[in-house]
Scaffold this motif. Structure first.
Motif, PDB file in Angstrom:
ATOM      1  N   GLY A   1      27.917  49.849  48.613  1.00 44.49           N
ATOM      2  CA  GLY A   1      26.480  49.670  48.610  1.00 44.49           C
ATOM      3  C   GLY A   1      25.674  50.904  48.218  1.00 44.49           C
ATOM      4  O   GLY A   1      24.456  50.919  48.354  1.00 44.49           O
ATOM      5  N   THR A   2      26.319  51.919  47.711  1.00 43.42           N
ATOM      6  CA  THR A   2      25.626  53.153  47.345  1.00 43.42           C
ATOM      7  C   THR A   2      24.759  52.933  46.108  1.00 43.42           C
ATOM      8  O   THR A   2      25.141  52.221  45.185  1.00 43.42           O
ATOM      9  N   GLU A   3      23.611  53.554  46.080  1.00 42.18           N
ATOM     10  CA  GLU A   3      22.694  53.437  44.948  1.00 42.18           C
ATOM     11  C   GLU A   3      22.871  54.642  44.028  1.00 42.18           C
ATOM     12  O   GLU A   3      22.455  55.753  44.352  1.00 42.18           O
ATOM     13  N   ASP A  63      33.747  44.806  43.479  1.00 41.30           N
ATOM     14  CA  ASP A  63      33.168  43.492  43.735  1.00 41.30           C
ATOM     15  C   ASP A  63      31.659  43.598  43.908  1.00 41.30           C
ATOM     16  O   ASP A  63      31.180  44.329  44.775  1.00 41.30           O
ATOM     17  N   GLY A  64      30.919  42.892  43.079  1.00 42.13           N
ATOM     18  CA  GLY A  64      29.473  42.844  43.189  1.00 42.13           C
ATOM     19  C   GLY A  64      28.734  44.082  42.699  1.00 42.13           C
ATOM     20  O   GLY A  64      27.516  44.156  42.809  1.00 42.13           O
ATOM     21  N   ALA A  65      29.443  45.060  42.151  1.00 40.18           N
ATOM     22  CA  ALA A  65      28.779  46.273  41.656  1.00 40.18           C
ATOM     23  C   ALA A  65      27.856  45.914  40.490  1.00 40.18           C
ATOM     24  O   ALA A  65      28.142  45.009  39.714  1.00 40.18           O
ATOM     25  N   ILE A  66      26.755  46.626  40.378  1.00 40.66           N
ATOM     26  CA  ILE A  66      25.767  46.349  39.340  1.00 40.66           C
ATOM     27  C   ILE A  66      25.880  47.415  38.256  1.00 40.66           C
ATOM     28  O   ILE A  66      25.679  48.607  38.520  1.00 40.66           O
ATOM     29  N   TYR A 109      36.110  52.825  46.506  1.00 41.40           N
ATOM     30  CA  TYR A 109      35.626  51.551  47.038  1.00 41.40           C
ATOM     31  C   TYR A 109      34.143  51.466  46.690  1.00 41.40           C
ATOM     32  O   TYR A 109      33.298  52.044  47.374  1.00 41.40           O
ATOM     33  N   LEU A 110      33.834  50.779  45.586  1.00 39.36           N
ATOM     34  CA  LEU A 110      32.482  50.726  45.032  1.00 39.36           C
ATOM     35  C   LEU A 110      31.860  49.339  45.158  1.00 39.36           C
ATOM     36  O   LEU A 110      31.013  48.952  44.356  1.00 39.36           O
ATOM     37  N   PHE A 118      24.786  50.801  39.968  1.00 41.74           N
ATOM     38  CA  PHE A 118      24.831  51.799  38.906  1.00 41.74           C
ATOM     39  C   PHE A 118      23.763  51.525  37.844  1.00 41.74           C
ATOM     40  O   PHE A 118      23.849  52.037  36.739  1.00 41.74           O
ATOM     41  N   SER A 119      22.746  50.741  38.153  1.00 43.23           N
ATOM     42  CA  SER A 119      21.717  50.371  37.178  1.00 43.23           C
ATOM     43  C   SER A 119      21.175  51.603  36.465  1.00 43.23           C
ATOM     44  O   SER A 119      20.730  52.555  37.105  1.00 43.23           O
TER      45      SER A 119
END
Length: 124
Positions: free
Chosen positions: A19-21, A58-61, A36-37, A42-43
């Motif tokens: 969940g890191t921005e 999983d679910g990374a942007i 573990y990302l 990563f927008s």
């Protein structure tokens, strides 16, 4: 979680960054080996030459990222979105490329580089 841990060319092996921005961050050449990302954002990030192999994404942007020349593993299949990302010269396992190209979000144009996402992935 502090982003100061990450730097251009830095190594972030086995880090837990759920969940890191990382939005609009310069992560050129960073190594996220076995990281573990899950749900990381990563927008707009600069991932040129980064190594994102053997990770959980999983679910990374990856929306609007510049991932030119980056190294990806099979976990690229699990990201939440690839829209507007530039994958020019990125290393993506050939066996997953057809599935990546079939994704509805493999579309758009990167605002920074002007590269078309599908073209940068070399989709037919």
């Amino acid at each position: 979680f502090s982003l100061s841990f990450f730097r251009v060319g830095g190594s972030s092996m086995q880090v837990i960054a759920k969940g890191t921005e990382f939005m609009n961050s310069n992560l050129q050449g960073c190594r996220f080996y076995k990281a573990y990302l899950v749900n990381a954002d990563f927008s707009g990030a600069d991932l040129r030459g980064a190594s994102v192999e053997d990770t959980s994404m999983d679910g990374a942007i990856l929306k609007g990222t510049n991932a030119a020349g980056a190294y990806f593993g099979q976990s690229l299949l699990d990201v939440g979105t690839l829209e507007n990302a530039d994958f020019t010269d990125a290393q993506i396992p050939m066996k997953i490329l057809p599935q990546i190209c079939e994704r509805e979000d493999a579309k758009g144009t990167n605002a920074i580089t002007g590269a078309d996402t599908r073209d940068s992935l070399m989709c037919p």
